[in-house]
Write an enzyme that holds these catalytic residues in place. Structure first.
Site, PDB file in Angstrom:
ATOM      1  N   SER A   1      35.395 -39.770 -78.432  1.00  9.02           N
ATOM      2  CA  SER A   1      34.856 -38.668 -77.710  1.00  9.02           C
ATOM      3  C   SER A   1      33.692 -39.150 -76.692  1.00  9.02           C
ATOM      4  O   SER A   1      33.035 -40.127 -77.003  1.00  9.02           O
ATOM      5  CB  SER A   1      34.026 -37.495 -78.720  1.00  9.02           C
ATOM      6  N   LYS A   2      33.472 -38.223 -75.905  1.00  8.08           N
ATOM      7  CA  LYS A   2      32.432 -38.683 -75.029  1.00  8.08           C
ATOM      8  C   LYS A   2      31.022 -38.728 -75.533  1.00  8.08           C
ATOM      9  O   LYS A   2      30.228 -39.606 -75.310  1.00  8.08           O
ATOM     10  CB  LYS A   2      32.205 -37.562 -73.518  1.00  8.08           C
ATOM     11  N   ARG A   3      30.696 -38.278 -76.614  1.00  6.74           N
ATOM     12  CA  ARG A   3      29.487 -37.964 -77.271  1.00  6.74           C
ATOM     13  C   ARG A   3      29.195 -39.412 -77.889  1.00  6.74           C
ATOM     14  O   ARG A   3      28.321 -40.080 -77.759  1.00  6.74           O
ATOM     15  CB  ARG A   3      29.344 -36.887 -78.308  1.00  6.74           C
TER      16      ARG A   3
END
Ligand code: GLU
Length: 498
Positions: free
Chosen positions: A257-259
């Site tokens: 994920s980008k997070r």
């Protein structure tokens, strides 16, 4: 083998994530390996989730990665939204055949049913069990239905999912499977806004675009049985399917994920996305060839075991049957290693523009010098951004010095610096091609005579030239910057420690 036609079918709901880009790459490699066609289709039927600029970003990213799109019609018919009428006509076909129906239940009614079911720990499904009690063309009279449709009352078209039917699936990566159709709900095919759903438009397009192989992410595997049922409803031969393994976060927990990428400080998008703070791989100094090479290794390995490959080699060795079903952990360190190998292989001229783009704007350098510098350090660069740090001392005297390293030189440093400065001054007048070698020889001879360890002499010199203990071979630095610059840098260090 019949004609190979594959498609990459992204939805323009944001920037292209590395997961989507890897799907595009596997489609591209498979198409090129088999002299086939690589199509891009923009699945933009969910207008609420569409993000401005996303389509443009997708095409720019594919272009940067060197994935040439073979089919993308200039009249924009690569967009599903331009074919709304076609999907509606196809839905009518199914309604006529008794395989789809109009449903008039309002969103509130359905929500109420969902909530009521939840109270009893049940999940509401619009299916063979419930459809007979709901507001649809199966329970209403023909006249009522025509009048509702005629009056423009909101409706959706639902698939009449057969009951108790064994749906056989076959996936080129995961093998055969079988699902009981009774567990699938009556999926909406046409939404209240007249747009098709993903499932419906996807199946129709794959058929109309004569797609031979659907290669997509594992997240679509649960939809496969429904898609097969839709092909059967139209009496179409389904394409072959291959669902690619997931890409997980580096720790193996959850989809990449980008997070988590933000937290660990690595990109997940090919290019800068104006709306996000995270840089793209391009802007983080990755070469597209390296990114492709690394992405190919997420779920696939070449039979030869070769790890570093350009696009042509990837195409030659790619085989869908060698793709595994096990998820792959994203490994940023490995990507940097692959990038470093590609940087080493790239001609200096090709690196030049990219490298100088990362140099501070205030520093203008002669191209010939910059090319030599690039060549001297390229094996050490993991990303294009590293070049400035690796070469700046070749162009500019150090502004700071590693104080710990100076301390470790003990009191002999003054003596050493004085002496090598004297040798350098002496070398000034007699420039020759091998001046760097001679200068260093002279320094070492003096050191040996005076019982000073070579390492110490060289450390003092390196500190003067680089400011720290890092950097390429001293001889190369000396011959690059010239003896006068050596003198002035020695003087600067002398000034600093005195
Ligand atoms: N639009 C879907 C996506 O964005 C495509 C899935 C498919 O390839 O069938 O993932």
């Amino acid at each position: 083998m019949s004609e190979i036609r594959v498609r990459f079918a992204p939805s323009p709901t944001g920037p292209l994530h590395i997961g989507g880009l890897r799907t595009a790459l596997f489609n591209y490699l498979f198409a090129k390996k088999n002299n086939g066609t690589f199509l891009v289709r923009i699945e933009d039927t969910d207008k609420k989730r569409e993000v401005a600029g996303a389509e443009d970003y997708i095409f720019k990213s594919l272009d940067w990665c060197g994935m040439k799109v073979d089919e993308k019609n200039p009249d924009n018919s690569h967009r599903q939204s331009s074919r709304k009428k076609l999907y509606q006509a196809k839905a009518k076909e199914l309604i006529k055949k008794g395989m789809a129906y109009y449903a008039f239940d309002s969103e509130q009614e359905l929500q109420r049913l969902r909530e009521e079911n939840l109270v009893n720990k049940k999940i509401f499904m619009y299916n063979w069990k419930t459809r007979k009690k709901l507001k649809n063309s199966l329970t209403m009279s023909k006249e009522e239905v025509s009048s509702m449709v005629g009056q423009g009352k909101p409706f959706v078209v639902r698939f009449l999912c057969p009951q108790d039917k064994k749906v056989d699936t076959n996936d080129l990566i995961r093998g055969k499977g079988s699902i009981d159709s009774s567990i699938i709900d009556d999926k909406v095919l046409i939404k209240a806004d007249g747009m098709p759903t993903y499932h419906f438009a996807n199946v129709i397009d794959d058929n109309m675009m004569r797609i031979s192989h659907v290669i997509r992410g594992e997240e679509w595997l649960p939809s496969l049985a429904l898609h097969i049922l839709l092909y059967q409803a139209f009496e179409w031969d389904p394409p072959k399917f291959a669902h690619l393994p997931l890409i997980l976060n580096p720790n193996g927990k959850g989809k990449l994920s980008k997070r988590s990428a933000d937290k660990s400080g690595f990109p997940v998008f090919p290019l800068n996305w104006k709306k996000e703070k995270t840089l793209g791989f391009k802007e983080s100094g990755f070469l597209p060839a390296a990114l492709n090479n690394y992405m190919a290794s997420l779920g696939w390995t070449a039979e030869s075991g070769k790890e570093i490959m350009g696009m042509d080699e990837l195409i030659k060795s790619f085989k869908l049957e060698n793709v595994v079903s096990a998820a792959a952990n994203f490994d940023f360190k490995r990507l940097k290693w692959v990038n470093q190998k590609h940087i080493t292989k790239t001609p200096d001229e090709e690196l030049f523009n990219q490298v100088v783009a990362f140099f501070p704007k205030t520093k203008t350098l002669a191209k010939t010098q910059a090319l030599i510098a690039i060549n001297l350090v390229k094996e050490r660069a993991e990303t294009i951004c590293d070049f400035w740090g690796l070469t700046k001392y070749l162009f500019y005297a150090p502004e700071t010095f590693d104080e710990n390293a100076i301390l470790r030189l003990s009191k002999e440093k003054i003596l050493i610096l004085d002496q090598i400065k004297r040798i350098a001054d002496g070398a000034r007048g007699k420039q020759s091609l091998d001046f760097a070698e001679r200068f260093l020889d002279d320094c070492l001879v003096w050191g040996n005579k005076n019982n000073i360890k070579t390492a110490k002499t060289m450390t003092a010199l390196r500190l003067a030239l680089v400011g720290g203990l890092q950097g390429i071979e001293i001889k190369k630095i000396v011959s690059f910057i010239g003896i006068s610059e050596v003198c002035s840098r020695l003087e600067k260090l002398q000034g600093h420690i005195s």
